[in-house]
Scaffold this motif. Structure first.
Motif, PDB file in Angstrom:
ATOM      1  N   PHE A  39       0.016   0.241  -1.938  1.00 40.16           N
ATOM      2  CA  PHE A  39       1.112  -0.494  -2.479  1.00 40.16           C
ATOM      3  C   PHE A  39       1.906  -1.145  -1.302  1.00 40.16           C
ATOM      4  O   PHE A  39       2.120  -0.422  -0.386  1.00 40.16           O
ATOM      5  CB  PHE A  39       1.963   0.092  -3.566  1.00 40.16           C
ATOM      6  N   THR A  52       2.230  -0.697   4.288  1.00 44.65           N
ATOM      7  CA  THR A  52       1.837  -0.249   2.851  1.00 44.65           C
ATOM      8  C   THR A  52       1.837   1.469   3.031  1.00 44.65           C
ATOM      9  O   THR A  52       1.814   1.879   3.992  1.00 44.65           O
ATOM     10  CB  THR A  52       0.414  -0.910   2.733  1.00 44.65           C
ATOM     11  N   ASP A  55      -1.473   4.492  -2.821  1.00 43.18           N
ATOM     12  CA  ASP A  55      -1.093   4.516  -4.184  1.00 43.18           C
ATOM     13  C   ASP A  55      -1.690   5.751  -4.866  1.00 43.18           C
ATOM     14  O   ASP A  55      -2.629   5.385  -5.484  1.00 43.18           O
ATOM     15  CB  ASP A  55      -1.116   3.128  -4.881  1.00 43.18           C
ATOM     16  N   GLU A 194       9.357   5.340  -4.561  1.00 42.55           N
ATOM     17  CA  GLU A 194       8.147   4.299  -4.384  1.00 42.55           C
ATOM     18  C   GLU A 194       9.077   3.190  -3.406  1.00 42.55           C
ATOM     19  O   GLU A 194       8.025   2.576  -2.521  1.00 42.55           O
ATOM     20  CB  GLU A 194       8.311   3.405  -5.743  1.00 42.55           C
ATOM     21  N   SER A 223       2.964   4.240  -6.131  1.00 37.29           N
ATOM     22  CA  SER A 223       3.804   3.150  -6.683  1.00 37.29           C
ATOM     23  C   SER A 223       4.597   3.832  -7.933  1.00 37.29           C
ATOM     24  O   SER A 223       4.413   4.702  -8.374  1.00 37.29           O
ATOM     25  CB  SER A 223       2.822   1.854  -7.258  1.00 37.29           C
TER      26      SER A 223
END
Length: 498
Positions: A39, A52, A55, A194, A223
């Motif tokens: 994510f 990133t 996830d 997150e 996430s």
């Protein structure tokens, strides 16, 4: 509304890049999610993608739990001196990489540079404190009523600790929990928020360099969609001995209920609705400066930020006038400008929540003396510092935690009235009041139903003091030597026939 800007990945300077990581940390290894999903992490000040993170889901979390459980089998027997050295080395590395950590916090949390730097200094202090406190986790020898019997009491680590941390202080909330848990002899599975996983991963890189054995500290990123499944597993797993959570009261109640089936150790620092009382004997200028510092730190996104301001009628007009002048002087913006004091809200959901609370109050008769709307000239998540008056009990801002740069002002005439109004909430985390009347100081400090009380003082948090609330603001304490108690249990050993 305003046009949505097209964003591109931000270019991170090389001197900071070495702490950026796009992998999670489990059992001493940098790993992707089993699904290989990731994510994006964005800068709330600009909307730009800065990186990133994996996830992960419950299967990945189970791997982390298993690793932490295996590591606990030996880590729990590490000497206090040895654990102290590990923590001290981790602290030294944090100090060495202070600016790099601050930049990551600034980028993913949107904090002004000076505020990000302050958080790193603050967060580091917990690891330093617990590195010293490790060697003072002491039991007791209790006088026995029987001549040939000895009563010993030892403190032992509870086991694997699940640490669920929020986005508003992505560095300090990890170090405050993990420092205490590791000092006690526990191993950790950390689930960062997150919105801000990159700070947690940077801390793990430094923990790896500090030499912590495999499995002692682990970070599982995910996430928002996968977060509940990971949280449920931490609550349900028989391998996890305790949960420490900082976040909303709503989520805290769900964790409380979930953990009950295993009678699991639980520490909760939940939402607040802090009062800020100014009595007629107060130094008004000092109270105004304290109000600005306490309320607008991290754009009001702090659980100990004052939410309801109660001002004595005799000084009400003077206080409001001076507060407005100070609010006008606050500088909003993003980037590395050292003069910026107000950054963005963390995400669109938070922006919409603050906006809706203000709109609800205005629709029911509240007056906006300054602010009251977004500041799109700075970015889509910026909200103007706001001051509302004529607040009534049917307005959402009266009972809900705003978690944004909004001041709600009330007028009072007596000490009894102010205390009653301040305590008229289900929350009881922090409270502030200003007074020069010594007798009043002791009376009010005792009567306020809060776990943290600032008297003529806006800076409450420090590694040496216990932090936590009463009522629906949580259970247990973090920081100070009391913070270690959440990760230990007492074992009574009876020695007979001596």
């Amino acid at each position: 509304m305003f046009a949505v800007k097209t964003f591109r990945p931000v270019q991170v300077q090389p001197r900071t890049m070495h702490l950026f990581n796009n992998k999670a940390y489990i059992n001493g290894e940098w790993v992707s999610a089993k699904s290989n999903k990731v994510f994006e992490v964005t800068n709330p000040a600009t909307g730009e993608v800065i990186g990133t993170a994996p996830d992960m889901d419950a299967a990945d979390a189970q791997h982390a739990i298993d690793s932490a459980s295996k590591a606990f089998a030996t880590w729990q027997y590490t000497t206090a001196k040895r654990r102290s050295l590990y923590l001290r080395h981790w602290f030294d590395l944090m100090v060495k990489h202070h600016e790099s950590l601050a930049k990551i916090v600034r980028l993913e949390a949107g904090k002004p540079v000076m505020e990000a730097r302050h958080e790193i200094t603050y967060g580091n202090s917990f690891v330093e404190f617990f590195s010293e406190e490790t060697r003072r986790i002491q039991g007791a020898i209790i006088p026995s009523p029987v001549a040939n019997k000895k009563i010993l009491v030892e403190k032992q680590p509870i086991g694997v600790a699940g640490l669920i941390t929020p986005w508003n202080f992505p560095h300090a909330m990890i170090t405050r929990k993990a420092g205490a848990a590791l000092a006690a002899g526990c191993t950790c599975v950390i689930k960062p928020a997150e919105d801000t996983p990159l700070t947690a991963l940077a801390l793990m890189l430094l923990a790896q360099q500090a030499g912590f054995p495999k499995g002692v500290v682990n970070v599982v990123t995910s996430s928002r969609g996968n977060a509940p499944g990971i949280g449920n597993l931490l609550c349900d797993s028989h391998l996890v001995a305790g949960i420490s959570f900082t976040g909303s009261t709503q989520v805290g109640k769900l964790l409380y209920k979930r953990c009950s089936s295993r009678v699991k150790r639980l520490a909760l620092e939940l939402g607040g609705n802090a009062p800020f009382i100014v009595y007629k004997s107060a130094d008004v200028d000092s109270a105004v400066k304290g109000a600005i510092a306490a309320k607008f730190r991290n754009s009001g996104q702090a659980c100990i930020a004052p939410n309801r301001f109660f001002i004595h009628s005799d000084i009400y007009d003077s206080f409001v006038e001076k507060l407005i002048n100070e609010i006008k002087a606050l500088k909003m913006g993003s980037g590395e400008d050292l003069e910026v004091q107000i950054g963005p809200l963390i995400n669109q959901a938070q922006f919409e929540k603050v906006s809706s609370l203000v709109q609800d109050a205005v629709s029911k008769g509240a007056k906006v003396l300054i602010g009251g709307k977004g500041a799109p000239q700075h970015g889509r998540l910026f909200y103007e510092p706001t001051l509302l008056t004529d607040i009534k009990d049917d307005m959402m801002v009266y009972t809900e935690e705003v978690f944004g740069p909004v001041v709600n002002i009330f007028r009072f005439d007596s000490e009894e009235e102010s205390v009653a109004m301040a305590n008229n909430t289900e929350r009881g985390l922090a409270g502030y009041f200003y007074s020069q009347d010594v007798s009043q100081i002791f009376r009010v400090a005792r009567k306020l139903e809060v776990g943290i009380c600032g008297v003529n003082q806006d800076m409450l948090s420090t590694a040496e003091a216990p932090v936590g609330g009463v009522k629906e603001s949580g259970l247990g304490r973090e920081g100070s030597h009391q913070g270690i108690e959440e990760f230990t249990y007492l074992k009574y050993i009876a020695l007979g026939n001596l």
